[in-house]
Design an enzyme around this catalytic site. Structure first.
Site, mmCIF file in Angstrom:
data_model
loop_
_atom_site.group_PDB
_atom_site.id
_atom_site.type_symbol
_atom_site.label_atom_id
_atom_site.label_comp_id
_atom_site.label_asym_id
_atom_site.label_seq_id
_atom_site.Cartn_x
_atom_site.Cartn_y
_atom_site.Cartn_z
ATOM 1 N N ASP A 158 0.813 -1.227 0.000
ATOM 2 C CA ASP A 158 0.000 0.000 0.000
ATOM 3 C C ASP A 158 0.843 1.273 0.000
ATOM 4 O O ASP A 158 0.451 2.292 0.571
ATOM 5 C CB ASP A 158 -0.953 0.028 1.212
ATOM 6 N N LYS A 190 2.019 2.432 -5.039
ATOM 7 C CA LYS A 190 2.670 2.016 -6.295
ATOM 8 C C LYS A 190 1.771 2.308 -7.489
ATOM 9 O O LYS A 190 2.250 2.637 -8.555
ATOM 10 C CB LYS A 190 2.955 0.504 -6.261
ATOM 11 N N LYS A 238 -0.128 4.792 -8.288
ATOM 12 C CA LYS A 238 0.032 6.112 -8.912
ATOM 13 C C LYS A 238 1.306 6.164 -9.755
ATOM 14 O O LYS A 238 1.290 6.690 -10.868
ATOM 15 C CB LYS A 238 0.060 7.214 -7.840
ATOM 16 N N ALA A 278 -3.802 -8.029 -3.769
ATOM 17 C CA ALA A 278 -3.363 -6.667 -4.071
ATOM 18 C C ALA A 278 -4.552 -5.869 -4.570
ATOM 19 O O ALA A 278 -5.574 -6.452 -4.939
ATOM 20 C CB ALA A 278 -2.292 -6.704 -5.143
ATOM 21 N N GLY A 279 -4.409 -4.571 -4.586
ATOM 22 C CA GLY A 279 -5.504 -3.815 -5.182
ATOM 23 C C GLY A 279 -5.325 -2.319 -5.086
ATOM 24 O O GLY A 279 -4.795 -1.821 -4.110
ATOM 25 N N HIS A 280 -5.703 -1.650 -6.142
ATOM 26 C CA HIS A 280 -5.821 -0.206 -6.050
ATOM 27 C C HIS A 280 -6.919 0.282 -6.985
ATOM 28 O O HIS A 280 -7.275 -0.397 -7.935
ATOM 29 C CB HIS A 280 -4.494 0.512 -6.289
ATOM 30 N N GLN A 285 2.178 -5.909 -3.185
ATOM 31 C CA GLN A 285 2.525 -5.930 -1.755
ATOM 32 C C GLN A 285 3.862 -5.194 -1.526
ATOM 33 O O GLN A 285 4.149 -4.291 -2.288
ATOM 34 C CB GLN A 285 2.591 -7.358 -1.204
ATOM 35 N N THR A 300 3.086 -12.370 3.151
ATOM 36 C CA THR A 300 2.281 -12.987 2.116
ATOM 37 C C THR A 300 3.078 -14.177 1.581
ATOM 38 O O THR A 300 4.192 -14.422 2.030
ATOM 39 C CB THR A 300 1.877 -11.967 1.027
ATOM 40 N N THR A 346 -7.916 -1.263 0.472
ATOM 41 C CA THR A 346 -8.716 -1.258 -0.761
ATOM 42 C C THR A 346 -9.358 -2.613 -0.994
ATOM 43 O O THR A 346 -10.439 -2.706 -1.562
ATOM 44 C CB THR A 346 -7.865 -0.963 -2.032
ATOM 45 N N ARG A 374 -5.920 0.519 8.405
ATOM 46 C CA ARG A 374 -4.502 0.130 8.418
ATOM 47 C C ARG A 374 -3.827 0.616 9.681
ATOM 48 O O ARG A 374 -4.185 1.667 10.214
ATOM 49 C CB ARG A 374 -3.793 0.721 7.200
ATOM 50 N N LYS A 410 2.727 10.333 -0.792
ATOM 51 C CA LYS A 410 1.838 10.890 0.237
ATOM 52 C C LYS A 410 2.554 11.794 1.241
ATOM 53 O O LYS A 410 2.254 11.762 2.426
ATOM 54 C CB LYS A 410 1.101 9.747 0.954
ATOM 55 N N THR A 450 2.703 14.563 -3.890
ATOM 56 C CA THR A 450 2.108 15.504 -2.944
ATOM 57 C C THR A 450 0.576 15.541 -2.968
ATOM 58 O O THR A 450 -0.029 16.391 -2.318
ATOM 59 C CB THR A 450 2.658 16.936 -3.191
HETATM 60 P P1 IMP Z 1 -2.399 -12.803 2.137
HETATM 61 O O1 IMP Z 1 -1.519 -12.252 1.088
HETATM 62 O O2 IMP Z 1 -3.855 -12.626 1.870
HETATM 63 O O3 IMP Z 1 -2.051 -14.240 2.479
HETATM 64 O O4 IMP Z 1 -2.128 -11.998 3.497
HETATM 65 C C1 IMP Z 1 -0.899 -12.072 4.172
HETATM 66 C C2 IMP Z 1 -0.501 -10.722 4.736
HETATM 67 O O5 IMP Z 1 -0.179 -9.841 3.655
HETATM 68 C C3 IMP Z 1 -1.593 -10.035 5.532
HETATM 69 O O6 IMP Z 1 -0.978 -9.286 6.566
HETATM 70 C C4 IMP Z 1 -2.212 -9.083 4.525
HETATM 71 O O7 IMP Z 1 -2.835 -7.989 5.138
HETATM 72 C C5 IMP Z 1 -0.983 -8.670 3.757
HETATM 73 N N1 IMP Z 1 -1.289 -8.221 2.387
HETATM 74 C C6 IMP Z 1 -1.623 -8.976 1.325
HETATM 75 N N2 IMP Z 1 -1.825 -8.215 0.249
HETATM 76 C C7 IMP Z 1 -1.608 -6.949 0.620
HETATM 77 C C8 IMP Z 1 -1.616 -5.695 -0.086
HETATM 78 O O8 IMP Z 1 -1.860 -5.603 -1.285
HETATM 79 N N3 IMP Z 1 -1.326 -4.603 0.671
HETATM 80 C C9 IMP Z 1 -1.008 -4.688 1.986
HETATM 81 N N4 IMP Z 1 -0.965 -5.816 2.655
HETATM 82 C C10 IMP Z 1 -1.259 -6.950 1.990
#
Ligand code: IMP
Length: 418
Positions: free
Chosen positions: A14, A17, A19, A40-42, A221, A236, A296, A302, A328, A407
């Site tokens: 988070d 990335k 942007k 992952a996600g945005h 991640q 992860t 997201t 968080r 940020k 910014t």
């Molecule tokens: P998993 O990837 O779902 O197995 O989660 C394992 C750990 O990675 C957990 O603490 C999740 O919150 C973290 N995590 C997985 N994907 C993301 C991400 O895209 N951003 C931030 N944390 C992540």
């Protein structure tokens, strides 16, 4: 021969990335994901329309870019097909490696059942089945995207997998998929995805050989969530670091060009596990509010804290960062004092490296004067002196050049520093 440039998160994910990839994706015509999945996600806003990306690389927003989902990614066909619906021109713009592993709904069920059983020791996963899918891959009982070509054969393999693992699944309360439903599901996935499936490694080698296209590798991640080098077991299940791009796409280390590390001007983490600079009080709340720090993918608040320069220096080294982008910076607006961890206290000593048991360190802070506002600043010279001092200190502490400073969420509100 050309080299592929790489973007990698150097904190716990988070970092923003999205942007930077979105900004750079305009210059690159091939964008690849190499690990992770729909954890992952945005969200990116384009022309007033919100687009949520979990699996499809961010280059999809550049109409001229080809986007590749590499073999190192774990692909939920269901999630991917849903995500693909947001676009009507994917032909030739999205390619999926035949060697990427598939995530099925039973992986998510296993993930959630195990988290429940861990109770207080839960990892805090996204519950999407990422860990169980990678576990199946490593224990050589996974199923790959390319197998969708012959759904009958794949179905027989999945049913055999269920037979072998029956006692385990029973204990976890995971249900065997109904045969008829599984057949339909696999055929649906085949029809929707097979037109996009290729040998992604050969494709990339040809592109590199040709030397006409710029390739961007998009990490998901962050470094501290890396399965080998992060805060194990609170990580992860993939290699999130730059090296993951080699295994996750079939590139050699020599194919990697510039590496850009992405960090926020402060730090966040979702899920459990060590986070030395976490702030539990009002300052943590203020970072969360000002930074809109809610996940997201899962919507979870968080955990927030100060920039950890020890972890960032470690991450920069392990990824071979040529430069960093600090995201940020405006979230620190209005703080009277800003802290940065410059070292740790560990077993009675002062250390400046990341030990394998990060839960046992206490951060040693340096304090900086805050500033009123940097929001929307687009030139280095227009930053308040305190913000310049802060950035320069981060450069020195992490031993990494800071080339980009963000910014605001706006694409234009970005300082590119020489
Ligand atoms: P998993 O990837 O779902 O197995 O989660 C394992 C750990 O990675 C957990 O603490 C999740 O919150 C973290 N995590 C997985 N994907 C993301 C991400 O895209 N951003 C931030 N944390 C992540």
């Amino acid at each position: 021969m050309m080299a592929a440039d790489l973007i990698v998160g150097i904190q716990w994910g988070d970092e923003g990335k999205g942007k930077i990839v979105d900004l750079l994706a305009q210059e690159y015509n091939i964008v690849c994901r190499y690990q992770g999945g729909h954890n992952a996600g945005h969200t990116i806003v384009v022309g007033g329309k919100k687009i949520a990306l979990h699996l499809i690389p961010s280059g999809i927003l550049n109409p001229k870019a080809v986007n590749i989902i590499g073999n190192g990614v774990v692909v939920s066909p269901e999630a991917l097909i849903e995500e693909m619906k947001q676009f009507d021109d994917l032909d030739g713009r999205l390619l999926i490696s035949d060697k990427a592993h598939l995530i099925f709904s039973y992986h998510a069920q296993i993930d959630q059942a195990k988290e429940r059983m861990r109770g207080k020791k839960a990892i805090g996963t996204t519950g999407r089945g990422i860990g169980p899918a990678y576990a199946d891959k490593v224990s050589r009982q996974g199923h790959r995207v390319g197998e969708l070509k012959d759904t009958k054969k794949l179905q027989a393999k999945i049913e055999e997998y269920f037979a072998i693992n029956e006692p385990y699944f029973k204990a976890l309360g995971v249900e065997k998929p109904d045969s008829e439903q599984l057949r339909k599901e696999l055929e649906f996935y085949r029809d929707a995805l097979m037109p996009y499936v290729i040998d992604a490694t050969n494709y990339l080698w040809d592109i590199l050989e040709l030397g006409e296209h710029k390739i961007l590798l998009e990490g998901a991640q962050g470094t501290m969530l890396d399965i080998d080098h992060g805060t194990y077991p609170y990580v992860t299940s993939s290699n999130t670091i730059a090296a993951g791009a080699c295994t996750g796409l079939g590139l050699s280390p020599k194919d990697i060009g510039k590496v850009i590390g992405i960090a926020k001007a402060y730090c966040t983490r979702v899920g459990n596990g060590p986070f030395p600079t976490e702030e539990f009080g009002l300052e943590g709340d203020k970072l969360r509010q000002q930074g809109h720090e809610f996940g997201t993918t899962t919507g979870r608040p968080r955990r927030c804290g100060w920039f950890d320069a020890v972890a960032a220096k470690y991450a920069s080294r392990i990824n071979g960062c040529d430069e960093m982008a600090i995201m940020k910076l405006d979230v620190l607006d209005g703080f009277e004092k800003i802290k940065v961890a410059s070292a740790y206290e560990y077993e009675g000593d002062r250390i400046d490296y990341v030990p394998s048991d990060l839960e046992n360190v206490t951060p040693i802070y340096i304090e900086f004067d805050g500033w009123e506002s940097v929001k929307g600043v687009r030139k280095w010279d227009d930053l308040p002196v305190e913000a310049k001092q802060y950035i320069e200190a981060l450069e020195e502490l992490t031993q990494t050049k800071i080339a980009i400073i963000s910014t605001s969420p706006d694409r234009e509100d970005t300082i590119v520093k020489n």
